[in-house]
Structures are given as C-alpha cells and as structure tokens.
Design a protein around this motif. Sequence first.
Motif, mmCIF file in Angstrom:
data_model
loop_
_atom_site.group_PDB
_atom_site.id
_atom_site.type_symbol
_atom_site.label_atom_id
_atom_site.label_comp_id
_atom_site.label_asym_id
_atom_site.label_seq_id
_atom_site.Cartn_x
_atom_site.Cartn_y
_atom_site.Cartn_z
ATOM 1 N N TYR A 229 0.830 -1.205 0.000
ATOM 2 C CA TYR A 229 0.000 0.000 0.000
ATOM 3 C C TYR A 229 0.867 1.257 0.000
ATOM 4 O O TYR A 229 0.654 2.177 -0.811
ATOM 5 N N TYR A 230 1.842 1.305 0.909
ATOM 6 C CA TYR A 230 2.661 2.514 1.010
ATOM 7 C C TYR A 230 3.606 2.674 -0.182
ATOM 8 O O TYR A 230 3.930 3.800 -0.570
ATOM 9 N N LYS A 231 4.021 1.600 -0.768
ATOM 10 C CA LYS A 231 4.803 1.702 -2.004
ATOM 11 C C LYS A 231 3.967 2.321 -3.114
ATOM 12 O O LYS A 231 4.437 3.200 -3.854
ATOM 13 N N GLN A 232 2.729 1.888 -3.217
ATOM 14 C CA GLN A 232 1.831 2.431 -4.240
ATOM 15 C C GLN A 232 1.542 3.907 -4.006
ATOM 16 O O GLN A 232 1.298 4.658 -4.964
ATOM 17 N N GLN A 233 1.601 4.337 -2.745
ATOM 18 C CA GLN A 233 1.366 5.738 -2.413
ATOM 19 C C GLN A 233 2.629 6.590 -2.566
ATOM 20 O O GLN A 233 2.591 7.791 -2.329
ATOM 21 N N GLY A 234 3.730 5.963 -2.961
ATOM 22 C CA GLY A 234 4.963 6.705 -3.204
ATOM 23 C C GLY A 234 5.814 6.983 -1.988
ATOM 24 O O GLY A 234 6.674 7.883 -2.006
ATOM 25 N N TYR A 235 5.628 6.211 -0.937
ATOM 26 C CA TYR A 235 6.413 6.415 0.282
ATOM 27 C C TYR A 235 7.803 5.778 0.158
ATOM 28 O O TYR A 235 7.969 4.740 -0.488
ATOM 29 N N ILE A 236 8.766 6.416 0.826
ATOM 30 C CA ILE A 236 10.110 5.870 0.961
ATOM 31 C C ILE A 236 10.214 5.214 2.334
ATOM 32 O O ILE A 236 9.856 5.813 3.351
ATOM 33 N N PHE A 237 10.708 3.986 2.373
ATOM 34 C CA PHE A 237 10.860 3.265 3.635
ATOM 35 C C PHE A 237 12.271 3.480 4.185
ATOM 36 O O PHE A 237 13.256 3.278 3.478
ATOM 37 N N LYS A 238 12.343 3.877 5.447
ATOM 38 C CA LYS A 238 13.644 4.118 6.071
ATOM 39 C C LYS A 238 13.694 3.487 7.462
ATOM 40 O O LYS A 238 12.678 3.418 8.158
ATOM 41 N N PRO A 239 14.883 3.063 7.887
ATOM 42 C CA PRO A 239 15.062 2.657 9.287
ATOM 43 C C PRO A 239 15.393 3.889 10.120
ATOM 44 O O PRO A 239 15.989 4.847 9.623
ATOM 45 N N ILE A 240 15.002 3.876 11.368
ATOM 46 C CA ILE A 240 15.353 4.975 12.271
ATOM 47 C C ILE A 240 16.834 4.866 12.616
ATOM 48 O O ILE A 240 17.325 3.786 12.959
ATOM 49 N N THR A 241 17.532 5.978 12.525
ATOM 50 C CA THR A 241 18.932 6.047 12.931
ATOM 51 C C THR A 241 19.101 7.227 13.879
ATOM 52 O O THR A 241 18.152 7.990 14.121
ATOM 53 N N GLU A 242 20.316 7.398 14.380
ATOM 54 C CA GLU A 242 20.554 8.515 15.293
ATOM 55 C C GLU A 242 20.440 9.861 14.579
ATOM 56 O O GLU A 242 20.389 10.913 15.233
ATOM 57 N N ASP A 243 20.390 9.848 13.252
ATOM 58 C CA ASP A 243 20.206 11.082 12.490
ATOM 59 C C ASP A 243 18.735 11.397 12.226
ATOM 60 O O ASP A 243 18.413 12.472 11.710
ATOM 61 N N THR A 244 17.845 10.471 12.560
ATOM 62 C CA THR A 244 16.411 10.700 12.373
ATOM 63 C C THR A 244 15.910 11.674 13.438
ATOM 64 O O THR A 244 16.194 11.489 14.623
ATOM 65 N N PRO A 245 15.173 12.718 13.043
ATOM 66 C CA PRO A 245 14.620 13.637 14.052
ATOM 67 C C PRO A 245 13.797 12.876 15.081
ATOM 68 O O PRO A 245 13.029 11.982 14.731
ATOM 69 N N GLU A 246 13.977 13.231 16.343
ATOM 70 C CA GLU A 246 13.246 12.550 17.405
ATOM 71 C C GLU A 246 11.743 12.775 17.266
ATOM 72 O O GLU A 246 11.291 13.778 16.718
ATOM 73 N N LEU A 247 11.001 11.829 17.803
ATOM 74 C CA LEU A 247 9.544 11.941 17.842
ATOM 75 C C LEU A 247 9.088 11.469 19.203
ATOM 76 O O LEU A 247 9.221 10.289 19.540
ATOM 77 N N TYR A 248 8.583 12.388 20.009
ATOM 78 C CA TYR A 248 8.097 11.991 21.324
ATOM 79 C C TYR A 248 6.918 12.862 21.704
ATOM 80 O O TYR A 248 6.760 13.993 21.247
ATOM 81 N N PHE A 249 6.067 12.295 22.556
ATOM 82 C CA PHE A 249 4.906 13.015 23.015
ATOM 83 C C PHE A 249 5.345 14.214 23.851
ATOM 84 O O PHE A 249 6.381 14.163 24.514
ATOM 85 N N PRO A 250 4.575 15.312 23.831
ATOM 86 C CA PRO A 250 4.990 16.516 24.568
ATOM 87 C C PRO A 250 5.257 16.206 26.030
ATOM 88 O O PRO A 250 4.501 15.464 26.655
#
Length: 266
Positions: A229-250
Amino acid sequence: MKCILKKFSYPLVFLVIALILTQTMCEKIVTPSFGKMCTNISLTNQQNIEKKIIYLTFDDGPSVTTNKILDTLKEKDVKATFFLIGNQIVGFEDTVKRIHKEGHSIGLHTYTHKFKRIYNNNDNFIKEMKHCSDEINNITGVNPNIIRFPGGSRKHLNNEFLCRLHDENFKIYDWNLQVSDGINPNLSSNKLFKEATADNDSISPIILLMHCDYMHKNTCKALPEIIDYYKQQGYIFKPITEDTPELYFPPSKRTLKSIWDIMTSK
C-alpha cells in the motif's frame, strides 16, 4: 492570588496567562512532536516534511515472529526498525545478528519491559536501557542509542528527564500511527491493515508502531499488504537512525509548574 499578582507588572501577568494557555493547548495535542530541544514546552523540529517517508517499527522482539517479519522485509526490499527487549535475546542471538546484518536498525525497549520496575524511578529506566544496549552490543558489536518507552513516553517524560536522557546520548522515538496488535494480537490481518493505513494523508513522516513478539502472527500476515500500500502511495521506507529527528509526546506540565513556582517565589 491578588497578593501574588501585585508583585508583578501587568505584562508579566499576561505572560504567565499565555504560558498556561499554551500548555492547555499542548495537552490537547494527540500526535507527538518532533524535536531535539529540552528548553521548550512544545517541541517541534520537523525535517523532510515534504517527502513521503515511513518508518516501520516493531516492538517486543526478538522472537520466532521476528524472523518471519524479516523474511517479508527481505522479500519486499524494505528496511525497518526493531525495538528489542534485552531479556528476550537469549536463544534469539541469530535473529539479532540477522536484523543487524540485513541493514535494519536496532532500538532499545528496556531490558525487562516490566512497567513497575522501569518506571519506579528515572535511574532504573536508564539502567534498563543501558543493560539492553550491552546485550545487543555483545552480539552485534554496536551500542544502540535510539530508545522507545514501553507504552510510550506520555506520562513518563518531563523536561528534566528529557534533558537527562539527551545527556546520556539517548534519542527518543514514540509513534504517530499505530495498529492495535499490542493490545489485541488476535485482531484480523484485515483490521490491522486498515489501522495501518488510516488517516495517513496528514502525517509525514510516518512512524508506524507494530509488534513482533511470538503472538503477533496476524501482524506478519498484514505486513506484505501494508508495505505494498505505502509503495503504491509513493512512500520511501527508512530505518530509524541517530540522524532521524526525534519523535516523542509533549513533556508533562511539570515544566510549566516549575516556571510558575519560580515566578511566584520572588
């Protein structure tokens, strides 16, 4: 209250009111924040927002199910991220090696995953993460520093603890899209697919939460269709690395409370 307010000029009073209103708005936010700062109540640092990126993440491994998920990822030529529980590694050392060898990223999900123990105090939490990291290092030769709070960081993360985790070189990753396999592993693969692809148009990048413990067989069944599904939608798949912007709840409102205490103590 009148006695306290007399100590301040009207602009300062308005500032306090504005801070309270800001915090009230922050508590209503459902999706997490991207960020690296630990001096701001509302943390935002979105990068690559224009690109359609998805991070597939799997909690609670390693297990026999993890190997089946790895088979699918290899077949689909997709990289993902596995947040592993340290005390489940024994007997699955080859699985951990395979995750690393095949180019996926490994994150820390504590050593025991026992909520009462890990959330008893911040020292315990950090010890659990370091213990998990040591176990992974013994097998792969790398020390992961990306972490995920069991159950998510909400209610457990405040500004002070956030800064301490950053001082320990940890980077935090919650999620902004999830399936319910962690709550009910018996959900049908069709239901899991619908959850994984619902309301994704307004999210970029996507960090999708799934699980890979032994009971998550239906997650394995849903995964190929989710990827397609996500390939058909044009998404790029990536693994999280230490260079990935953090994502956390406020972080919690303790930060705002400390500001109020300082101001009213003068």
